[in-house]
Enzyme design. Structure first.
Site, short mmCIF file in Angstrom:
data_model
loop_
_atom_site.label_atom_id
_atom_site.label_comp_id
_atom_site.label_asym_id
_atom_site.label_seq_id
_atom_site.Cartn_x
_atom_site.Cartn_y
_atom_site.Cartn_z
N ASP A 9 0.32 -0.80 0.04
CA ASP A 9 -0.24 -0.06 -0.19
C ASP A 9 1.01 1.20 -0.76
OD1 ASP A 9 -2.56 1.30 0.35
OD2 ASP A 9 -1.50 1.79 2.57
N ASP A 11 -0.50 5.01 0.90
CA ASP A 11 -0.77 6.00 2.04
C ASP A 11 -0.86 5.55 3.12
OD1 ASP A 11 -0.41 8.58 0.23
OD2 ASP A 11 -2.59 7.56 -0.48
#
Length: 226
Positions: A9, A11
């Protein structure tokens, strides 16, 4: 040689973009004359695609207003990035660059990202941090249903030619975890992101910093080979 995939991922996992996320969301809501959601409410939906996240934050707003807020968020986020530069507005977490470099040196490990960011946003971030040759697969919100739909990880498997048992997703939210579970892949949770670790109890491993990532991956691979 058995290939393995490590998918990140972005953020809250690789970069800390919360200041810009909060500011952009506030700008989008204020433009509609709506009180902005709280910090916890905003961080609670990070990882979802904007067209899913904003209606959750503004359930009283109709589709047209939500569509305007989606665009308002994108415009505000872009302006903030231009003012500071993506490397400043979304800095890498401590140890992230070094961890990526260690993994990239291993020929059997293929790196990728699966993010709620747009293609434009991810491209700008990768360019700013000098990571252009790091990720062999890049799955973004433009091309997939929102997390936790497993579409991003299924496409990454297809592009990299690996099986689910040989893929690990690394993320900071329950959306990342649920996406990994839906795709049948392993999941490592990071404790420094935007969801409390209590929401990540289903992770294979929870790590406290990037120095623990290599050991966590070795643990998962060893169990997968049992």
């Amino acid at each position: 040689m058995r290939l393995r995939a490590v998918i990140f991922d972005v953020d809250g996992t690789l970069v800390d973009s919360q200041a810009d996320i909060l500011a952009a969301m506030s700008a989008a809501f204020e433009a509609e004359g709506i009180k902005p959601p709280s910090r916890d409410e905003v961080l609670g939906i990070v990882g979802l695609s904007l067209d899913v996240a904003i209606p959750m934050l503004a359930p009283q707003s109709d589709h047209a207003a939500c569509t305007r807020m989606v665009q308002g968020y994108k415009d505000a986020y872009t302006n903030l990035r231009l003012l500071q530069g993506a490397d400043v507005s979304s800095p890498l977490y401590a140890g992230a660059r070094e961890a990526l470099a260690r993994l990239k040196e291993q020929d059997e490990i293929l790196l990728g990202v699966a993010t709620g960011k747009s293609r434009r946003g991810l491209d700008k971030l990768i360019e700013a941090h000098g990571l252009a040759k790091t990720f062999l697969t890049q799955q973004v919100a433009d091309d997939h249903p929102s997390k936790p739909n497993p579409s991003m990880l299924l496409q990454a498997m297809h592009e990299l030619g690996v099986e689910a048992r040989d893929m690990v997703m690394i993320g900071d939210t329950s959306f990342d975890m649920d996406m990994a579970r839906a795709a049948g892949v392993h999941f490592i949770a990071v404790s420094w992101g935007y969801h409390e670790t209590s929401r990540l109890a289903g992770a294979d491993v929870v790590i406290e910093d990037f120095a623990q990532l290599d050991g966590a991956l070795d643990l998962i691979w060893s169990k997968a080979n049992d």
